[in-house]
Enzyme design. Structure first.
Site, PDB file in Angstrom:
ATOM      1  N   PHE A  24       0.845  -1.184   0.000  1.00 20.11           N
ATOM      2  CA  PHE A  24       0.000   0.000   0.000  1.00 20.11           C
ATOM      3  C   PHE A  24       0.885   1.240   0.000  1.00 20.11           C
ATOM      4  CE2 PHE A  24      -2.464   3.451   1.769  1.00 20.11           C
ATOM      5  CZ  PHE A  24      -3.700   3.295   1.161  1.00 20.11           C
ATOM      6  N   ASP A  76       0.180   1.369 -20.384  1.00 23.23           N
ATOM      7  CA  ASP A  76      -1.149   1.984 -20.282  1.00 23.23           C
ATOM      8  C   ASP A  76      -1.032   3.258 -19.454  1.00 23.23           C
ATOM      9  OD1 ASP A  76      -3.875   2.317 -20.583  1.00 23.23           O
ATOM     10  OD2 ASP A  76      -4.426   0.926 -18.990  1.00 23.23           O
TER      11      ASP A  76
END
Length: 328
Positions: free
Chosen positions: A129, A234
């Protein structure tokens, strides 16, 4: 932990298969919370639970923050199998992290596991995270991307000059074939543009592609060295941020390709002059960069048409038409 993660990723990636075409966002049914909890316990990390609320996601996955007594983790879940969704993401993040670790400058989350639910009705991925912030120093981001593109590939096939990736993956929800190919023009022709054109099944797009396909080699000079480098694949604004003050990229569709192909999504990445100044300090602009931009954009416009329909059809046709005009 990282070695365990790579073994698990490799085991699911080896069975990767192309997923069915998704022409619109599919509804995701969240589930498998028990599987995620069991993984944390089995990995020796203790009891984990969602911290509450969603961190967003897409039509094909949902995301959330999970916490233990000692740390926080980013968890994505999908109704699709790991082989068709998260195996490629895990392999891509690991490849970019390896390249960024060699070059420095980019903060990329570490992947701990990617696997299917025990009942086979979906999958999940657990990663580091990162406390994400908005964009920081764009000049530093440009240099960091150039450093990643200049890193020597650690994957043997790419180091030997082949284009592709060890596994197929997805771009959005669209299957992205990555079989190794010696020639960049052939790879981009067959594994990128032709693949999206075939998915589109549109007569106007087919007609433009028939004219452009045999001429792709004209976009490259005979003495121009095109070498495979790791690409995010992307890179739009939603996949760019900062973590602990460093530029960060995530949610990739990685493969080893021509570095210029990275900028096929720059139309929705908001990369300004400071970014390009930093990037060009390390990788100067090639003479045919401007001519090749619509060629690389066409892949992403076609993919958006295949995913979302609507006005992206016109944008895809415009890119193909611009490519043809530039050759005349």
């Amino acid at each position: 932990m990282r070695a365990v993660a790579l073994v698990l990723v490799a085991s699911v990636a080896s069975g990767l298969r192309a997923a069915p075409r998704i022409a619109a966002r599919a509804r995701v049914t969240m589930g498998g919370a028990g599987d995620v909890k069991r993984w944390f316990v089995d990995a020796g990390l203790g009891e984990a639970k969602p911290s509450g609320g969603s961190l967003g996601g897409s039509g094909w996955s949902q995301t959330g923050k999970w916490v233990t007594d000692d740390a926080s983790y980013f968890v994505k879940q999908s109704s699709r199998s790991c082989a068709s969704m998260f195996a490629g993401e895990a392999a891509g993040l690991t490849a970019m992290r390896d390249a960024a670790g060699d070059a420095g400058g980019l903060r990329i989350p570490e992947v701990f596991v990617a696997k299917d639910y025990e009942d086979g009705k979906g999958s999940f991925i657990v990663m580091e995270f990162l406390n994400m912030g908005s964009r920081g120093d764009m000049h530093a981001f440009g240099r960091a991307m150039a450093q990643m593109h200049l890193s020597s590939p650690a994957v043997p096939e790419a180091a030997a000059g082949q284009f592709g990736f060890p596994v197929d993956n997805t771009i959005g929800a669209t299957p992205q074939p990555n079989g190794w190919t010696d020639d960049w023009v052939a790879f981009y022709r067959d594994k990128r543009l032709a693949h999206q054109v075939n998915l589109a099944g549109d007569a106007s797009i087919d007609n433009l592609w028939r004219k452009l396909k045999p001429r792709l080699g004209e976009f490259f000079d005979a003495d121009e060295a095109i070498e495979p480098v790791i690409l995010h694949g992307d890179l739009w604004s939603g996949n760019i941020g900062t973590a602990e003050g460093a530029p960060s990229i995530f949610d990739p569709a990685c493969y080893f390709g021509h570095h210029e192909a990275e900028w096929g999504m720059s139309w929705c990445a908001s990369l300004g002059p400071q970014f390009w100044q930093g990037y060009r300090e390390l990788i100067p602009e090639a003479p045919k960069f401007a001519q090749r931009r619509p060629l690389y954009e066409a892949y992403h416009q076609l993919n958006h048409y295949n995913l979302f329909g609507g006005g992206y059809r016109g944008a895809a046709c415009q890119c193909l038409e611009q490519c043809l005009r530039s050759l005349d």
